[in-house]
Design a protein around this motif. Structure first.
Motif, PDB file in Angstrom:
ATOM      1  N   PRO A  64       0.807  -1.223   0.000  1.00  0.00           N
ATOM      2  CA  PRO A  64       0.000   0.000   0.000  1.00  0.00           C
ATOM      3  C   PRO A  64       0.842   1.277   0.000  1.00  0.00           C
ATOM      4  O   PRO A  64       0.449   2.282  -0.605  1.00  0.00           O
ATOM      5  N   ILE A  65       1.994   1.228   0.650  1.00  0.00           N
ATOM      6  CA  ILE A  65       2.876   2.403   0.660  1.00  0.00           C
ATOM      7  C   ILE A  65       3.471   2.609  -0.727  1.00  0.00           C
ATOM      8  O   ILE A  65       3.502   3.729  -1.251  1.00  0.00           O
ATOM      9  N   GLU A  80       2.244   1.720  -3.549  1.00  0.00           N
ATOM     10  CA  GLU A  80       1.189   2.182  -4.457  1.00  0.00           C
ATOM     11  C   GLU A  80       0.928   3.671  -4.274  1.00  0.00           C
ATOM     12  O   GLU A  80       0.768   4.417  -5.255  1.00  0.00           O
ATOM     13  N   ALA A  81       0.894   4.128  -3.005  1.00  0.00           N
ATOM     14  CA  ALA A  81       0.646   5.542  -2.740  1.00  0.00           C
ATOM     15  C   ALA A  81       1.791   6.409  -3.263  1.00  0.00           C
ATOM     16  O   ALA A  81       1.562   7.494  -3.807  1.00  0.00           O
ATOM     17  N   SER A 141       1.600   6.623  -7.097  1.00  0.00           N
ATOM     18  CA  SER A 141       0.498   7.467  -7.563  1.00  0.00           C
ATOM     19  C   SER A 141       0.810   8.949  -7.418  1.00  0.00           C
ATOM     20  O   SER A 141       0.188   9.784  -8.076  1.00  0.00           O
ATOM     21  N   ALA A 142       1.782   9.299  -6.575  1.00  0.00           N
ATOM     22  CA  ALA A 142       2.157  10.702  -6.384  1.00  0.00           C
ATOM     23  C   ALA A 142       3.201  11.175  -7.392  1.00  0.00           C
ATOM     24  O   ALA A 142       3.518  12.373  -7.455  1.00  0.00           O
ATOM     25  N   GLN A 165       0.447  18.147  -1.259  1.00  0.00           N
ATOM     26  CA  GLN A 165      -0.350  16.956  -0.962  1.00  0.00           C
ATOM     27  C   GLN A 165       0.158  16.322   0.326  1.00  0.00           C
ATOM     28  O   GLN A 165       1.367  16.273   0.580  1.00  0.00           O
ATOM     29  N   GLU A 206      -1.051  12.828   2.740  1.00  0.00           N
ATOM     30  CA  GLU A 206      -2.001  11.726   2.902  1.00  0.00           C
ATOM     31  C   GLU A 206      -1.522  10.792   4.001  1.00  0.00           C
ATOM     32  O   GLU A 206      -0.365  10.336   3.991  1.00  0.00           O
ATOM     33  N   LEU A 216      -1.810   7.142   5.643  1.00  0.00           N
ATOM     34  CA  LEU A 216      -2.147   5.802   5.185  1.00  0.00           C
ATOM     35  C   LEU A 216      -2.024   4.854   6.370  1.00  0.00           C
ATOM     36  O   LEU A 216      -0.945   4.730   6.962  1.00  0.00           O
ATOM     37  N   ILE A 259       2.401  10.246   3.604  1.00  0.00           N
ATOM     38  CA  ILE A 259       3.046  10.551   2.318  1.00  0.00           C
ATOM     39  C   ILE A 259       2.841  12.042   2.069  1.00  0.00           C
ATOM     40  O   ILE A 259       1.708  12.506   1.871  1.00  0.00           O
TER      41      ILE A 259
END
Length: 286
Positions: A88-89, A91-92, A95-96, A235, A237, A239, A280
């Protein structure tokens, strides 16, 4: 992993990006008749030979005062990461990263797990390339296998061996932050993507006294302060997720971090649910 040294379309010219850590002149990647590039060299005669595993050690003089991750620490990290626990990290982070990024600089890359995810997402862009930098030689030999990536052993607290304004994205994941140098190498509008743990990250293992470091509650505020000059926050976020880990996975998780320098041993004998929480944060160079 299909790295720069075995990739069918390797990156062969880094002279527009790399600078010599001694004299700051261009570093040119020299090809030999062998399948591996043999050395980096500048016009003033400073040369850096490629290690057998494909990375270049740019540490000069006394090297670094910081301890590099050992082979055992890197092996534990690879087992843990490749099992997908921190997917998950990854992926985040991916995506950034803007889809049009042409040069990624991973400061504190470790074995290149997060960078590989980024480069896989950008694989349709022929012009994208990356530099993976870490002080650990054990980690660099794996980072050298990431597609279209040049792996360097260097210290994040030194002057980074990269030309000013040449980088689109700096990745800085669970690693020290040299915000001033990141700002120098980023182009205007370039991004620094910073991943830091929340105070309760892995708290169950900390409570079990397995040697993990305490995470200061003001850590994120300090990140904002560190990146306050010359950056704009674009940004942020949080998580959070949990992991159900076996004793062996817990042992790897403990051993892959700073506790690994102290010969950690896990006394866990059963599965344990562990809380994960990271932030993130994406800063843009003004």
């Amino acid at each position: 992993m299909n790295g720069i040294f075995v990739n069918s379309s390797p990156v062969t010219d880094w002279s527009d990006v790399l600078v010599c850590p001694v004299c700051a002149s261009e570093l040119v990647l020299s090809q030999s008749e062998m399948p591996h590039p043999s050395k980096l060299a500048c016009e003033n005669g400073h040369q850096y030979d490629a290690a057998r595993q494909g990375y270049f050690n740019l540490l000069t003089g006394k090297g670094t005062k910081f301890r590099e991750d050992t082979q055992d620490m890197v092996a534990a990290r690879l087992r843990f990461l490749e099992a997908g626990h921190y997917a998950p990290i990854a992926e985040a982070v991916a995506s950034a990263v803007p889809a049009d990024a042409s040069l990624i600089y991973d400061a504190g890359s470790g074995p290149g797990y997060y960078l590989e995810r980024v480069m896989n997402d950008l694989s349709s862009s022929d012009g994208t390339r990356a530099i993976a930098m870490d002080i650990s030689r054990a980690a660099a030999k794996f980072a050298a296998k990431v597609p279209k990536t040049l792996a360097l052993v260097s210290d994040v607290w030194s002057v980074l061996p990269v030309a000013a304004g040449s980088v689109d994205v700096v990745l800085n994941i669970f690693s020290p932050h040299n915000a001033e140098e990141f700002r120098r190498i980023l182009r205007r509008g370039g991004r620094a993507i910073v991943v830091t743990p929340l105070p309760h990250h892995l708290q169950e293992l900390r409570d079990a006294q397995l040697g993990l470091l305490t995470i200061q509650p003001e850590k994120q505020a300090k990140i904002h302060e560190t990146f306050s000059e010359g950056y704009a926050l674009i940004q942020e976020e949080s998580l959070e997720f949990s992991l159900n880990l076996s004793p062996n996975e817990i042992a790897d998780l403990v051993a892959m971090g700073p506790a690994g320098h102290h010969d950690p041993t896990s006394t866990e004998t059963e599965q344990r649910t562990v809380s994960c929480g990271v932030v993130i944060t994406v800063f843009e160079k003004k």
